[in-house]
Design a protein around this motif. Structure first.
Motif, PDB file in Angstrom:
ATOM      1  N   GLY A 103      -5.776 -18.962 -83.592  1.00  0.00           N
ATOM      2  CA  GLY A 103      -6.844 -18.706 -82.635  1.00  0.00           C
ATOM      3  C   GLY A 103      -8.008 -19.660 -82.807  1.00  0.00           C
ATOM      4  N   ASN A 161      -6.565 -14.618 -83.584  1.00  0.00           N
ATOM      5  CA  ASN A 161      -5.386 -14.905 -84.393  1.00  0.00           C
ATOM      6  C   ASN A 161      -4.273 -13.947 -83.963  1.00  0.00           C
ATOM      7  OD1 ASN A 161      -3.426 -14.965 -86.467  1.00  0.00           O
ATOM      8  ND2 ASN A 161      -4.943 -15.359 -88.058  1.00  0.00           N
ATOM      9  N   ILE A 162      -3.163 -14.487 -83.444  1.00  0.00           N
ATOM     10  CA  ILE A 162      -2.023 -13.636 -83.087  1.00  0.00           C
ATOM     11  C   ILE A 162      -0.772 -14.068 -83.860  1.00  0.00           C
ATOM     12  CG2 ILE A 162      -2.898 -12.976 -80.815  1.00  0.00           C
ATOM     13  CD1 ILE A 162      -0.889 -15.035 -79.616  1.00  0.00           C
ATOM     14  N   SER A 163      -0.999 -14.688 -85.022  1.00  0.00           N
ATOM     15  CA  SER A 163       0.115 -15.018 -85.894  1.00  0.00           C
ATOM     16  C   SER A 163       0.635 -13.728 -86.533  1.00  0.00           C
ATOM     17  CB  SER A 163      -0.346 -15.990 -86.986  1.00  0.00           C
ATOM     18  OG  SER A 163      -1.031 -15.296 -88.018  1.00  0.00           O
ATOM     19  N   ALA A 172     -10.231 -16.996 -78.445  1.00  0.00           N
ATOM     20  CA  ALA A 172      -8.850 -16.540 -78.620  1.00  0.00           C
ATOM     21  C   ALA A 172      -8.636 -16.074 -80.056  1.00  0.00           C
ATOM     22  CB  ALA A 172      -7.880 -17.672 -78.283  1.00  0.00           C
ATOM     23  N   CYS A 179      -3.653 -21.467 -75.966  1.00  0.00           N
ATOM     24  CA  CYS A 179      -4.895 -20.742 -76.250  1.00  0.00           C
ATOM     25  C   CYS A 179      -5.004 -20.311 -77.707  1.00  0.00           C
ATOM     26  CB  CYS A 179      -4.999 -19.503 -75.365  1.00  0.00           C
ATOM     27  SG  CYS A 179      -5.437 -19.849 -73.651  1.00  0.00           S
ATOM     28  N   HIS A 180      -3.876 -19.963 -78.326  1.00  0.00           N
ATOM     29  CA  HIS A 180      -3.956 -19.309 -79.630  1.00  0.00           C
ATOM     30  C   HIS A 180      -3.685 -20.215 -80.821  1.00  0.00           C
ATOM     31  CE1 HIS A 180      -4.650 -15.250 -78.100  1.00  0.00           C
ATOM     32  NE2 HIS A 180      -3.835 -15.573 -77.115  1.00  0.00           N
ATOM     33  N   PHE A 199      -7.805 -12.616 -71.809  1.00  0.00           N
ATOM     34  CA  PHE A 199      -6.389 -12.497 -72.118  1.00  0.00           C
ATOM     35  C   PHE A 199      -5.713 -12.023 -70.835  1.00  0.00           C
ATOM     36  CE2 PHE A 199      -2.995  -9.537 -73.801  1.00  0.00           C
ATOM     37  CZ  PHE A 199      -2.112 -10.540 -74.152  1.00  0.00           C
ATOM     38  N   CYS A 222       1.458 -19.589 -74.760  1.00  0.00           N
ATOM     39  CA  CYS A 222       0.709 -18.877 -75.802  1.00  0.00           C
ATOM     40  C   CYS A 222       0.010 -19.827 -76.770  1.00  0.00           C
ATOM     41  CB  CYS A 222       1.651 -17.952 -76.571  1.00  0.00           C
ATOM     42  SG  CYS A 222       2.562 -16.793 -75.525  1.00  0.00           S
ATOM     43  N   LEU A 258      -0.594 -19.749 -84.925  1.00  0.00           N
ATOM     44  CA  LEU A 258      -1.465 -19.143 -83.904  1.00  0.00           C
ATOM     45  C   LEU A 258      -2.703 -18.501 -84.519  1.00  0.00           C
ATOM     46  CD1 LEU A 258       1.332 -17.580 -81.663  1.00  0.00           C
ATOM     47  CD2 LEU A 258       0.348 -19.884 -81.596  1.00  0.00           C
ATOM     48  N   GLY A 308      -3.753 -11.201 -88.339  1.00  0.00           N
ATOM     49  CA  GLY A 308      -3.034 -11.421 -87.085  1.00  0.00           C
ATOM     50  C   GLY A 308      -2.444 -10.140 -86.548  1.00  0.00           C
TER      51      GLY A 308
END
Length: 317
Positions: free
Chosen positions: A75, A90-92, A88, A59-60, A126, A56, A73, A98
């Motif tokens: 992105g 923001n997946i924080s 990619a 990419c992020h 993704f 993860c 993360l 996020g």
């Protein structure tokens, strides 16, 4: 005049029927309640392993992030393809920018169905076509781990896509062809548990097929040439064949593969390079059992000839 009117009405009716059929076929599919309930609450300690297997951070995290910064993360990594540039996100766990406000259901829909929190299709940059083969409990574990990471404010830039690729609804038809939770390689009764465990990692969280399997004109993986190698998504290189055929790792033993995933060195003492360097760093964080299972799976799958075209050497000047 009356005939023309009837023809026009018939054409209009056909057009409306076609539009309704398209809308129905492309409706985003969500995870059902029974499957969600079976996931459980998730365990963050177990989820870290899935985080590493899935790469993860590669990419992020911010581009070129190292060390603890890889857990931020935010992105921003760009993937430039023939369809446009994907960025990619923001997946924080940031609540605003996020996925901090996402429930387990929201997260599972993205991972297993390729559907965003607001109900839109996600682009298969993704790799949910691989994540769809993950064990549901692993998805819950990953979600629990993601919530422990530092929140990072700020949204990544939007994708840069032209028409018709910027029309997300059309991905519903693409999913009918390419989104499937069944294993790619079917093994018979009596297959060693180690091989089956390796299949879960390679075909699911590890998403190895996303790079090592050739793609068709629509960008979907050609699983008839599973892991046979492919033209790289970016640049003009190729990704090697990692089946027991071709000229990739066919001569490597299981031990060679395990050592490579752990140390980054080939049997010839060359070091891992390119985008595989990040993948190897992630694989090195897995358990020895995980790496051994991946190697056992790669030696057990069908041999394939190289899935990329032979490139002629340029004559010397």
């Amino acid at each position: 005049m009356r005939v023309l009117k009837r023809l026009a009405l018939a054409a209009l009716a056909l057009g409306c029927a076609g539009a309704a059929t398209f809308w129905w076929l492309t409706t985003p599919e969500r995870i059902d309640r029974d499957a969600l309930a079976a996931m459980g609450a998730g365990d963050a300690a177990r989820g870290q392993r899935i985080f590493d297997a899935g790469g993860c951070a590669s990419c992020h995290a911010r581009p070129k992030a190292e060390g603890e910064a890889r857990l931020q993360l935010a992105g921003g990594v760009e993937l430039k393809t023939a369809f446009g540039t994907f960025v990619a996100p923001n997946i924080s766990p940031d609540q605003k920018d996020g996925i901090g406000a996402w429930s387990l259901e929201d997260f599972a829909n993205a991972m297993l169905k390729g559907v965003s929190r607001d109900g839109q299709h996600l682009y298969p940059a993704f790799p949910y076509t691989s994540y769809a083969r993950m064990q549901p409990a692993d998805v819950a574990d990953l979600h629990a781990f993601m919530k422990t990471l530092p929140p990072v404010a700020g949204r990544a830039p939007d994708h840069d896509l032209g028409f018709p690729f910027n029309v997300r609804r059309g991905l519903g038809l693409w999913k009918l062809l390419h989104l499937n939770d069944a294993p790619v390689v079917a093994f018979g009764d009596g297959t060693p548990e180690k091989v089956l465990h390796g299949r879960e990692l390679v075909e699911g969280a590890g998403h190895c097929g996303e790079c090592h399997t050739p793609r068709g004109f629509d960008g979907g993986s050609n699983n008839g040439l599973w892991l046979a190698g492919a033209v790289a998504a970016e640049g003009d290189g190729v990704v090697p064949n990692i089946t027991p055929g071709g000229n990739g790792i066919n001569a490597w033993s299981e031990g060679d593969i395990v050592s490579y995933l752990e140390t980054g060195f080939t049997p010839e003492f060359d070091s891992v390079g390119g985008t595989m360097a990040d993948v190897q760093k992630n694989m090195a964080r897995l358990t020895a059992e995980d790496r051994e299972s991946i190697a056992a799976y790669l030696k057990a799958i069908p041999a394939q000839a190289n899935g990329f075209p032979v490139r002629q050497k340029q004559p010397a000047n």
